[in-house]
Design a protein around this motif. Structure first.
Motif, PDB file in Angstrom:
ATOM      1  N   GLY A 172      41.779  33.286  36.368  1.00 51.45           N
ATOM      2  CA  GLY A 172      41.289  33.840  35.176  1.00 51.45           C
ATOM      3  C   GLY A 172      39.778  33.475  34.983  1.00 51.45           C
ATOM      4  O   GLY A 172      39.231  33.484  33.849  1.00 51.45           O
ATOM      5  N   TYR A 194      39.696  35.175  40.175  1.00 57.07           N
ATOM      6  CA  TYR A 194      40.342  36.356  39.472  1.00 57.07           C
ATOM      7  C   TYR A 194      41.621  35.719  39.173  1.00 57.07           C
ATOM      8  O   TYR A 194      42.136  36.131  38.010  1.00 57.07           O
ATOM      9  N   GLU A 195      42.456  35.285  40.213  1.00 57.30           N
ATOM     10  CA  GLU A 195      43.922  34.946  40.028  1.00 57.30           C
ATOM     11  C   GLU A 195      44.055  33.870  38.878  1.00 57.30           C
ATOM     12  O   GLU A 195      45.030  33.834  38.353  1.00 57.30           O
ATOM     13  N   TYR A 253      36.441  37.884  36.022  1.00 54.03           N
ATOM     14  CA  TYR A 253      37.008  39.244  35.962  1.00 54.03           C
ATOM     15  C   TYR A 253      36.465  40.200  37.093  1.00 54.03           C
ATOM     16  O   TYR A 253      35.262  40.003  37.089  1.00 54.03           O
ATOM     17  N   GLN A 275      44.727  35.535  49.842  1.00 55.08           N
ATOM     18  CA  GLN A 275      43.555  35.575  49.373  1.00 55.08           C
ATOM     19  C   GLN A 275      42.391  36.105  49.954  1.00 55.08           C
ATOM     20  O   GLN A 275      41.638  37.146  49.755  1.00 55.08           O
ATOM     21  N   ARG A 326      45.297  39.446  33.422  1.00 55.45           N
ATOM     22  CA  ARG A 326      45.905  38.239  33.602  1.00 55.45           C
ATOM     23  C   ARG A 326      45.682  38.108  35.147  1.00 55.45           C
ATOM     24  O   ARG A 326      46.330  38.994  35.907  1.00 55.45           O
ATOM     25  N   GLY A 327      45.086  37.156  35.757  1.00 57.85           N
ATOM     26  CA  GLY A 327      45.440  36.865  37.172  1.00 57.85           C
ATOM     27  C   GLY A 327      46.589  36.792  37.697  1.00 57.85           C
ATOM     28  O   GLY A 327      46.813  37.005  38.838  1.00 57.85           O
TER      29      GLY A 327
END
Length: 122
Positions: A37, A34-35, A40, A17, A2-3
């Motif tokens: 979602g 990534y954060e 990945y 970031q 989970r992001g």
């Protein structure tokens, strides 16, 4: 993964970031993705993120709720002038009977609540 976990770790460490992206060698957009979602991390980047945030990969993948890295576990923690390993802590805790384990856990939880209260007042 989970992001939100990654975002929380990044914020806890006080990083942007962009800074995380520079450290692990990707673009800021990749960290953002990534954060939220959308994508990945590769295994290589997952390892870099785990090392950066001093957590284990299983924590990032939500396979465990224990965030400690192997290095952290094997190094132990410093208490005054001595290093106490987690093996030692676990061994001592395992030696307690069930009633005393409950007492120890309640004491630790009370200390953590007290510590958080003191931090908020500062």
């Amino acid at each position: 993964m989970r992001g939100e976990i990654l975002a929380e770790l990044r914020k806890d460490k006080g990083l942007t970031q962009k800074e995380v992206a520079e450290i692990i060698g990707v673009s800021p957009a990749t960290i953002s993705n990534y954060e939220i979602g959308i994508i990945y991390p590769s295994v290589e980047n997952l390892i870099k993120l785990a090392e950066l945030f001093d957590v284990n990969c299983d924590f990032l993948l939500e396979r465990t709720r224990y965030r400690f890295s192997w290095d952290y576990i094997t190094q132990g923690i410093q208490i005054d002038d001595q290093i106490i390993t987690f093996d030692k802590i676990f061994s001592l805790f395992s030696s307690l009977n069930n009633k005393n384990r409950i007492i120890a856990m309640n004491l630790i939880e009370s200390l953590l609540i007290s510590q958080k209260t003191i931090k908020k007042k500062k």
